[in-house]
Design an enzyme around this catalytic site. Structure first.
Site, mmCIF file in Angstrom:
data_model
loop_
_atom_site.group_PDB
_atom_site.id
_atom_site.type_symbol
_atom_site.label_atom_id
_atom_site.label_comp_id
_atom_site.label_asym_id
_atom_site.label_seq_id
_atom_site.Cartn_x
_atom_site.Cartn_y
_atom_site.Cartn_z
ATOM 1 N N ARG A 288 37.483 39.051 36.456
ATOM 2 C CA ARG A 288 38.416 40.160 36.283
ATOM 3 C C ARG A 288 39.839 39.726 35.994
ATOM 4 O O ARG A 288 40.479 40.210 35.074
ATOM 5 C CB ARG A 288 38.494 41.036 37.550
ATOM 6 C CG ARG A 288 37.563 42.183 37.592
ATOM 7 C CD ARG A 288 37.229 42.451 39.024
ATOM 8 N NE ARG A 288 36.667 41.240 39.583
ATOM 9 C CZ ARG A 288 35.406 40.897 39.451
ATOM 10 N NH1 ARG A 288 34.585 41.681 38.827
ATOM 11 N NH2 ARG A 288 34.949 39.764 39.933
ATOM 12 N N THR A 289 40.356 38.816 36.819
ATOM 13 C CA THR A 289 41.788 38.535 36.699
ATOM 14 C C THR A 289 42.097 37.938 35.329
ATOM 15 O O THR A 289 42.986 38.403 34.619
ATOM 16 C CB THR A 289 42.249 37.609 37.846
ATOM 17 O OG1 THR A 289 41.877 38.219 39.071
ATOM 18 C CG2 THR A 289 43.747 37.412 37.824
ATOM 19 N N LYS B 258 42.039 14.696 33.700
ATOM 20 C CA LYS B 258 42.489 13.316 33.423
ATOM 21 C C LYS B 258 43.587 12.899 34.385
ATOM 22 O O LYS B 258 44.133 11.810 34.285
ATOM 23 C CB LYS B 258 43.054 13.226 32.000
ATOM 24 C CG LYS B 258 42.074 13.554 30.911
ATOM 25 C CD LYS B 258 42.808 13.448 29.568
ATOM 26 C CE LYS B 258 41.938 13.903 28.427
ATOM 27 N NZ LYS B 258 42.743 14.067 27.191
ATOM 28 N N HIS C 145 48.067 36.915 45.987
ATOM 29 C CA HIS C 145 47.484 37.363 44.725
ATOM 30 C C HIS C 145 48.237 38.621 44.280
ATOM 31 O O HIS C 145 47.723 39.729 44.343
ATOM 32 C CB HIS C 145 45.998 37.655 44.942
ATOM 33 C CG HIS C 145 45.183 37.800 43.695
ATOM 34 N ND1 HIS C 145 45.737 37.983 42.446
ATOM 35 C CD2 HIS C 145 43.846 37.806 43.514
ATOM 36 C CE1 HIS C 145 44.761 38.086 41.557
ATOM 37 N NE2 HIS C 145 43.604 37.982 42.174
HETATM 38 C C1 NCD Z 1 39.744 38.210 44.400
HETATM 39 C C2 NCD Z 1 40.366 36.826 44.415
HETATM 40 O O1 NCD Z 1 40.229 36.075 43.452
HETATM 41 O O2 NCD Z 1 41.021 36.542 45.402
HETATM 42 N N1 NCD Z 1 39.208 38.560 43.173
HETATM 43 C C3 NCD Z 1 40.008 39.101 42.213
HETATM 44 O O3 NCD Z 1 40.966 38.516 41.795
HETATM 45 N N2 NCD Z 1 39.710 40.314 41.776
HETATM 46 C C4 NCD Z 1 38.823 38.425 45.524
HETATM 47 C C5 NCD Z 1 37.686 37.464 45.748
HETATM 48 O O4 NCD Z 1 37.519 36.484 45.021
HETATM 49 O O5 NCD Z 1 36.948 37.730 46.678
#
Ligand code: NCD
Length: 307
Positions: A52-53, A81, A130
């Protein structure tokens, strides 16, 4: 001016509200924004897996008329590397206009930002932070509830390693009338530094429990999370804890009719598929909101950088 977004508190409440407003404008009239980043390039530097991200950052840039370059695993970059994050950031600054970076080490995006000459957005660093998932969560809450204050939110699952939980709690602590319910096994409780520096410091009322069903009737929002397998030191603990909570229709019997169920995804077992068809399940809408808020964020940072 080059501006980085490494932590959600790099944005003031006012700026978050402006981003939400801009995202809503984009949702209402996407055509008006389809050329706004023509000629601009996003670099996605992903040292850790993502669906998703990374894809939402990329889709967001394409929908703004820009283009994308980058890598999706450390193995396919010069990190394999031995190149440092600092050098990679300097190099990529020669090719792109903005960076979205994910890294397993806490603080790596800060090192990148200190060495890049273009804006750096933290797309997740270890168990730390995040910020763009938090903006996604806030936009979703705003669109579902019409407000970002006066509600009770339950966080359920891996509150220890879940960076999206840490970021969202931080962001919500700046709004009024927020009550927090922390639901996790003993071993996966919210780290004490988040409790102390955020909840206690800001006077946010919170309770901790191991039992989801007993608190369900109080919740306006339920934020489910995956047990973060990759951050465990041993497999045995993960296997013991991974299915601590599985949300199903039975557990929702006592929930509010207008509960909003969120999950940053990927889901493993923590939400049973039967819940997906319930109107209270908002986690796929959340995915779509993630693209719009990243459009709003990149557009804003690039406009600021051009000033
Ligand atoms: C989350 C993450 O990467 O922290 N996912 C995301 O970015 N949508 C949650 C997860 O990985 O559980």
């Amino acid at each position: 001016m080059v501006r980085n977004i490494l932590d959600v508190v790099d944005l003031s409440v006012e700026e978050i509200n402006d981003l939400i407003k801009l995202a809503c404008d984009i949702i209402n009239d996407p055509k008006a924004y389809s050329e706004k980043c023509r000629g601009k390039k996003l670099a996605t530097l992903f040292f850790e897996p993502s669906t998703r991200t990374r894809l939402s950052f990329e889709a967001a840039m394409y929908e703004l008329g820009g283009s994308v370059l980058g890598f999706s695993e450390a193995q396919s970059s010069s990190a394999s590397k031995g190149e440092s994050v600092a050098d990679t950031a300097r190099v990529v600054s020669c090719y792109a206009d903005i960076i979205a970076m994910r890294h397993p080490k806490e603080g790596a995006p800060r090192v990148a930002a200190d060495n890049a000459s273009i804006p750096v957005i933290n797309a997740g660093d270890g168990g730390h932070n995040h910020p763009t998932q938090t903006l996604t969560d806030l936009l979703t809450i705003y669109r579902e509830k019409g407000r970002l204050n006066d509600f009770t939110i339950g966080f359920c699952g891996d509150l220890k390693f879940g960076r999206t939980v840490h970021s969202l709690i931080n962001a919500l602590s700046r709004y009024t009338g927020i009550k927090i319910v922390l639901i996790s096994p003993e071993e996966l409780k919210l780290p004490s530094y988040v409790k102390k520096d955020v909840l206690m410091a800001k006077g946010i009322p919170y309770v901790q429990t191991t039992d989801l069903e007993s608190v369900m009737p109080e919740l306006d929002i339920l934020y489910m999370t995956r047990v973060q397998k990759e951050r465990f030191f041993n497999e045995e603990d993960y296997l013991r804890l991974k299915d601590s909570y599985i949300l199903n229709m039975k557990k929702l019997e006592n929930a509010k009719k207008d509960l909003c169920i969120l999950h940053p995804l990927p889901r493993v077992n923590e939400i049973s598929r039967e819940v997906d068809n319930d109107p209270r399940a908002c986690y796929f809408k959340q995915v779509l909101n993630g693209k719009y808020i990243r459009m709003a964020l990149m557009l804003t940072l690039l406009e600021e950088a051009a000033r």
